[in-house]
Design an enzyme around this catalytic site. Structure first.
Site, short mmCIF file in Angstrom:
data_model
loop_
_atom_site.label_atom_id
_atom_site.label_comp_id
_atom_site.label_asym_id
_atom_site.label_seq_id
_atom_site.Cartn_x
_atom_site.Cartn_y
_atom_site.Cartn_z
N ASP A 162 0.71 4.43 -2.76
CA ASP A 162 1.71 4.08 -3.77
C ASP A 162 1.52 4.96 -5.01
O ASP A 162 2.48 5.43 -5.60
CB ASP A 162 1.57 2.60 -4.15
CG ASP A 162 1.58 1.71 -2.92
OD1 ASP A 162 2.67 1.45 -2.40
OD2 ASP A 162 0.49 1.32 -2.46
N HIS A 190 0.04 -3.83 -2.29
CA HIS A 190 0.68 -2.74 -1.54
C HIS A 190 1.88 -3.33 -0.80
O HIS A 190 1.81 -3.68 0.38
CB HIS A 190 -0.33 -2.11 -0.56
CG HIS A 190 0.30 -1.10 0.35
ND1 HIS A 190 0.91 0.04 -0.12
CD2 HIS A 190 0.44 -1.07 1.70
CE1 HIS A 190 1.39 0.72 0.91
NE2 HIS A 190 1.12 0.07 2.02
#
Ligand SMILES: NC(=O)C1=CN([C@@H]2O[C@H](COP(=O)(O)OP(=O)(O)OC[C@H]3O[C@@H](n4cnc5c(N)ncnc54)[C@H](O)[C@@H]3O)[C@@H](O)[C@H]2O)C=CC1
Ligand SMILES: O=C([O-])CC(=O)C(=O)O
Length: 328
Positions: A162, A190
């Site tokens: 990310d 996540h």
């Protein structure tokens, strides 16, 4: 004098991330070009998976990597994790189109109970554990809770993909090289609720927020693009991201082991209450690392929008945690 080899366990070693990961570990990209490694590879004890693993090992042999000091195939976590210094827990079912990562909880949670217990019994007491298998934060939480004799801080979840995705979007938006971006943070899970935060980010010392100066872009383009990138890859490739996931795993472990020289990176780590996150929640935080230890960047101001986003991702993580209570 050459260094003593370290033991690196990788689960799901014959899977698609495994295939993009092992060759880079063996070539020294993760732990340094002077650090020999012994790979301890785990796959399910199934004939097809073990045969595929043998094939990957044949290819590793054929690379003649000078740093590859040994390599073992395992079908049992109790032998695969023996004395291991690093454990990359990748093996788990990936999601398909239309699924959220938390839909994998039921399928994958027990893998991490069993592997946490095995690490507890046989791994090095200093083992550094990275959980990649989804849902990564909650699986890392399960593994940590299943390994009470190991320090909590040895367990981490992968938010680095990310972080890297966010950096790449910012580089594209500002027209600046990705390497020039500093002080980026990704908070939380996540999952699409993660909060990629460039309020503190700089490029050549200048504020990224001021350079972009567009809150609508932040809310309506940047955050959804980064948050839903995994699904976009599945839609395009028909399979979930693999090479970029392996790359993020290398970045995470390298930075943890070798230090960031003051640079911020994002790691999913067990909270000690920082920023109001309850203890033990496996949360993405901005950290710096030094001498094999990470340290949360503390004291950052959290404005109302950021607090709302942090609350949302925390709520999701707490729901995931509640969903696995019976396993712990
Ligand atoms: N945290 C992150 O940023 C990312 C996480 N992922 C996750 O990583 C995981 C692996 O993805 P892929 O490699 O694409 O999947 P894959 O299906 O290609 O490979 C997974 C491998 O794990 C093995 N495996 C399953 N259970 C196991 C166990 N108990 N012990 C050892 N091995 C086991 C399977 O036999 C298979 O070979 C998935 O859960 C996926 O969602 C994927 C991308 C990014
Ligand atoms: O989206 C998925 O299922 C795989 C993954 O975690 C990612 O690419 O971020």
């Amino acid at each position: 004098m050459s260094k003593k080899p370290v033991r690196v366990a990788v689960t799901g070693a014959a899977g698609q991330i495994g295939y993009a990961l092992l060759f880079r570990i063996a070539s020294g990209e993760m732990l340094g070009k002077d650090q020999p490694v012994i790979l301890q590879l785990l796959e399910i004890p199934d004939e097809k998976a073990q045969k595929a693993l043998k094939g990957v090992m044949m290819e590793l042999d054929d690379c003649a990597f000078p740093l590859l000091a040994g390599m073992e195939a395992h079908g049992d976590a109790m032998t695969a994790f023996k004395d291991t210094d690093y454990a990359l827990l990748v093996g788990a079912r990936p999601r398909g189109p239309g699924m959220e990562r938390k839909d994998l909880l039921a399928a994958n949670a027990q893998i991490f109970t069993a592997q946490g217990k095995a690490l507890d019994k046989v791994a090095s007491r200093n083992v550094k554990v990275l959980v990649v298998g989804n849902p990564a934060n909650t699986n890392a939480y399960i593994a940590m809770k299943s390994a009470p004799s190991l320090p909590r801080e040895n367990f981490t979840a992968m938010l680095r993909l990310d972080h890297n995705r966010a950096a790449s979007q910012i580089a594209a938006k500002t027209g600046k090289p990705v390497s020039s971006i500093e002080k980026l943070a990704v908070w939380g899970n996540h999952s699409p609720t993660m909060y990629a935060d460039y309020r503190f980010a700089t490029i050549d010392g200048k504020s990224v927020k001021e350079m972009i100066n567009d809150d609508v872009w932040n809310k309506d383009t940047f955050l959804p693009t980064v948050g839903k990138r995994g699904a976009a890859i599945i839609e395009a490739r028909g399979l979930s991201s693999a090479a970029s996931a392996a790359n993020a795993a290398i970045d995470h472990m390298r930075d943890w082991a070798l230090g960031t020289n003051g640079k911020w990176v994002t790691m999913g780590i067990p909270s000690n209450g920082e920023y109001g996150i309850p203890k033990d929640v496996m949360f993405g935080y901005p950290v710096t690392t030094e001498n094999g230890k990470y340290k949360i960047v503390e004291g950052l101001p959290i404005d109302a929008f950021s607090q709302e986003r942090i609350n949302l991702t925390l709520k999701e993580l707490q729901e995931e945690q509640d969903g696995v209570k019976h396993l712990l």
